[in-house]
Design an enzyme around this catalytic site. Structure first.
Site, PDB file in Angstrom:
ATOM      1  N   ASP A   7       4.005  -8.205   7.976  1.00 23.56           N
ATOM      2  CA  ASP A   7       5.366  -7.934   8.722  1.00 23.56           C
ATOM      3  C   ASP A   7       5.328  -8.699   9.756  1.00 23.56           C
ATOM      4  O   ASP A   7       4.538  -8.687  10.001  1.00 23.56           O
ATOM      5  CB  ASP A   7       6.058  -6.800   8.444  1.00 23.56           C
ATOM      6  CG  ASP A   7       5.098  -5.855   9.648  1.00 23.56           C
ATOM      7  OD1 ASP A   7       3.975  -6.208   9.854  1.00 23.56           O
ATOM      8  OD2 ASP A   7       5.545  -4.640   9.574  1.00 23.56           O
ATOM      9  N   HIS A   8       6.709  -8.327  10.738  1.00 21.46           N
ATOM     10  CA  HIS A   8       6.764  -8.648  12.011  1.00 21.46           C
ATOM     11  C   HIS A   8       5.880  -8.024  12.842  1.00 21.46           C
ATOM     12  O   HIS A   8       5.660  -9.339  13.779  1.00 21.46           O
ATOM     13  CB  HIS A   8       8.213  -7.977  12.440  1.00 21.46           C
ATOM     14  CG  HIS A   8       8.613  -6.994  11.940  1.00 21.46           C
ATOM     15  ND1 HIS A   8       8.908  -6.419  10.999  1.00 21.46           N
ATOM     16  CD2 HIS A   8       7.954  -5.959  13.065  1.00 21.46           C
ATOM     17  CE1 HIS A   8       9.141  -4.570  10.682  1.00 21.46           C
ATOM     18  NE2 HIS A   8       8.757  -4.661  12.004  1.00 21.46           N
ATOM     19  N   CYS A  63      -0.266  -5.293   9.266  1.00 18.93           N
ATOM     20  CA  CYS A  63       1.857  -4.451   9.626  1.00 18.93           C
ATOM     21  C   CYS A  63       0.851  -4.217  11.166  1.00 18.93           C
ATOM     22  O   CYS A  63      -0.426  -3.870  11.438  1.00 18.93           O
ATOM     23  CB  CYS A  63       1.874  -3.641   8.985  1.00 18.93           C
ATOM     24  SG  CYS A  63       1.081  -2.258   8.625  1.00 18.93           S
ATOM     25  N   GLY A  64       1.224  -3.591  11.910  1.00 19.60           N
ATOM     26  CA  GLY A  64       0.522  -2.737  12.630  1.00 19.60           C
ATOM     27  C   GLY A  64       0.311  -1.658  13.217  1.00 19.60           C
ATOM     28  O   GLY A  64      -0.575  -2.147  14.024  1.00 19.60           O
ATOM     29  N   THR A  65      -0.403  -1.137  12.188  1.00 20.29           N
ATOM     30  CA  THR A  65      -1.264  -0.505  11.637  1.00 20.29           C
ATOM     31  C   THR A  65      -2.375  -0.416  10.778  1.00 20.29           C
ATOM     32  O   THR A  65      -3.122   0.288  10.756  1.00 20.29           O
ATOM     33  CB  THR A  65      -0.800   1.433  11.768  1.00 20.29           C
ATOM     34  OG1 THR A  65      -0.242   1.585  10.733  1.00 20.29           O
ATOM     35  CG2 THR A  65       0.226   2.150  12.890  1.00 20.29           C
ATOM     36  N   GLY A  66      -1.383  -1.094  10.073  1.00 18.09           N
ATOM     37  CA  GLY A  66      -2.240  -1.378   8.461  1.00 18.09           C
ATOM     38  C   GLY A  66      -2.106  -0.339   7.400  1.00 18.09           C
ATOM     39  O   GLY A  66      -2.215  -0.270   6.112  1.00 18.09           O
ATOM     40  N   ILE A  67      -1.691   0.593   8.020  1.00 18.60           N
ATOM     41  CA  ILE A  67      -1.610   2.152   6.654  1.00 18.60           C
ATOM     42  C   ILE A  67      -0.779   1.726   6.254  1.00 18.60           C
ATOM     43  O   ILE A  67      -0.578   1.900   4.767  1.00 18.60           O
ATOM     44  CB  ILE A  67      -0.936   2.909   7.938  1.00 18.60           C
ATOM     45  CG1 ILE A  67      -2.087   3.517   8.859  1.00 18.60           C
ATOM     46  CG2 ILE A  67      -0.697   4.675   7.412  1.00 18.60           C
ATOM     47  CD1 ILE A  67      -2.617   4.293   9.693  1.00 18.60           C
ATOM     48  N   MET A  69       1.581  -0.937   4.555  1.00 14.47           N
ATOM     49  CA  MET A  69      -0.012  -1.969   4.008  1.00 14.47           C
ATOM     50  C   MET A  69      -0.576  -1.218   2.479  1.00 14.47           C
ATOM     51  O   MET A  69      -0.906  -1.738   1.808  1.00 14.47           O
ATOM     52  CB  MET A  69      -0.321  -3.127   4.185  1.00 14.47           C
ATOM     53  CG  MET A  69       1.073  -4.219   5.845  1.00 14.47           C
ATOM     54  SD  MET A  69       2.186  -5.068   4.348  1.00 14.47           S
ATOM     55  CE  MET A  69       2.307  -5.970   5.361  1.00 14.47           C
ATOM     56  N   HIS A  96     -19.627  -1.614  -1.997  1.00 18.92           N
ATOM     57  CA  HIS A  96     -18.928  -0.221  -2.568  1.00 18.92           C
ATOM     58  C   HIS A  96     -18.607   0.116  -3.295  1.00 18.92           C
ATOM     59  O   HIS A  96     -17.950   0.893  -4.648  1.00 18.92           O
ATOM     60  CB  HIS A  96     -19.700   1.456  -2.159  1.00 18.92           C
ATOM     61  CG  HIS A  96     -21.440   1.447  -2.162  1.00 18.92           C
ATOM     62  ND1 HIS A  96     -21.725   2.471  -0.612  1.00 18.92           N
ATOM     63  CD2 HIS A  96     -22.628   0.521  -1.529  1.00 18.92           C
ATOM     64  CE1 HIS A  96     -23.157   1.983  -0.523  1.00 18.92           C
ATOM     65  NE2 HIS A  96     -23.203   1.044  -1.089  1.00 18.92           N
ATOM     66  N   ARG A 130     -24.747   1.881  -9.456  1.00 20.04           N
ATOM     67  CA  ARG A 130     -23.757   2.711  -9.787  1.00 20.04           C
ATOM     68  C   ARG A 130     -22.587   3.097  -8.836  1.00 20.04           C
ATOM     69  O   ARG A 130     -21.814   3.696  -9.907  1.00 20.04           O
ATOM     70  CB  ARG A 130     -24.778   4.246  -9.273  1.00 20.04           C
ATOM     71  CG  ARG A 130     -24.904   3.926  -7.712  1.00 20.04           C
ATOM     72  CD  ARG A 130     -25.582   4.824  -6.802  1.00 20.04           C
ATOM     73  NE  ARG A 130     -25.695   4.884  -4.933  1.00 20.04           N
ATOM     74  CZ  ARG A 130     -26.269   3.942  -4.421  1.00 20.04           C
ATOM     75  NH1 ARG A 130     -26.482   2.720  -4.883  1.00 20.04           N
ATOM     76  NH2 ARG A 130     -26.548   3.919  -3.000  1.00 20.04           N
ATOM     77  N   HIS A 131     -22.053   2.271  -7.716  1.00 20.07           N
ATOM     78  CA  HIS A 131     -21.057   2.251  -7.535  1.00 20.07           C
ATOM     79  C   HIS A 131     -19.644   1.106  -8.822  1.00 20.07           C
ATOM     80  O   HIS A 131     -18.496   1.926  -8.195  1.00 20.07           O
ATOM     81  CB  HIS A 131     -20.970   1.087  -6.375  1.00 20.07           C
ATOM     82  CG  HIS A 131     -21.591   1.375  -5.210  1.00 20.07           C
ATOM     83  ND1 HIS A 131     -21.904   2.887  -4.861  1.00 20.07           N
ATOM     84  CD2 HIS A 131     -23.081   0.801  -5.286  1.00 20.07           C
ATOM     85  CE1 HIS A 131     -22.731   2.929  -3.571  1.00 20.07           C
ATOM     86  NE2 HIS A 131     -23.149   0.999  -3.786  1.00 20.07           N
TER      87      HIS A 131
HETATM   88  C1  RB5 Z   1       6.935  -2.294  12.064  1.00 22.35           C
HETATM   89  O1  RB5 Z   1       6.894  -1.707  13.061  1.00 22.35           O
HETATM   90  C2  RB5 Z   1       5.840  -0.982  11.696  1.00 22.35           C
HETATM   91  O2  RB5 Z   1       6.128   0.880  11.437  1.00 22.35           O
HETATM   92  C3  RB5 Z   1       4.655  -1.432  10.977  1.00 22.35           C
HETATM   93  O3  RB5 Z   1       4.033  -2.223  11.399  1.00 22.35           O
HETATM   94  C4  RB5 Z   1       3.619  -0.967  10.292  1.00 22.35           C
HETATM   95  O4  RB5 Z   1       2.269  -0.385  11.157  1.00 22.35           O
HETATM   96  C5  RB5 Z   1       3.645   0.692   9.168  1.00 22.35           C
HETATM   97  O5  RB5 Z   1       2.229   1.236   8.712  1.00 22.35           O
END
Ligand code: RB5
Length: 145
Positions: A7-8, A63-67, A69, A96, A130-131
């Site tokens: 993302d941006h 993305c910003g945190t990767g979370i 995504m 694994h 096993r994995h």
């Molecule tokens: C965008 O501002 C931010 O929310 C996004 O990049 C991401 O971190 C979401 O998980």
């Protein structure tokens, strides 16, 4: 071919990863964004569909945190996505978990580390044994939902 998207918040990191790994012979299919503000689930879906369709062997999402995504990618059938910010996790999620998508946070780690993690992820094989049984159990849960 490796599908990659961001993302941006992840544009600069994506460029850095593509540039570092292209030099080492990896080929990328860039699914956006090229800089326009966008909603990360749209990009995650596009990258994951490249992987589940077999058009690309693996995917990288930033993305910003990767979370965001990673949450999105793991909703898609056939995707095992891992959020990585250290080399041990990047290695072991291949060995694994047979992860087929790696997610990173551009506001969490630097571009140099991101490129290194992407290389580890793309060059480490699945250990099987096993994995595989555990992967099959994940798939069973996926299919029952
Ligand atoms: C965008 O501002 C931010 O929310 C996004 O990049 C991401 O971190 C979401 O998980």
């Amino acid at each position: 071919m490796i599908a990659i998207g961001c993302d941006h918040a992840g544009v600069e990191m994506k460029k850095a990863v593509i540039s570092a790994l292209s030099e080492k012979g990896f080929e990328f299919k860039d699914m956006g964004t090229d800089g326009q503000p966008c909603d990360y689930p749209v990009i995650a879906k596009a990258v994951c569909e490249e992987v589940t369709s077999g058009k690309c062997e693996k995917g990288i999402l930033i993305c910003g945190t990767g979370i965001g995504m990673s949450i999105t990618a793991n909703k898609i059938k056939g995707i095992r996505a891992s959020l990585c910010s250290d080399s041990f996790s990047a290695k072991y999620t291949r060995l694994h978990n047979d992860a087929n998508v790696m997610c990173m946070g551009a506001r969490v780690i630097g571009n140099g580390l991101a490129s290194e993690l992407a290389e580890i992820f793309l060059t480490t094989g699945f250990e099987g044994g096993r994995h595989q049984r555990r992967i099959d159990l994940i798939t069973e849960i996926e299919n029952s939902n």
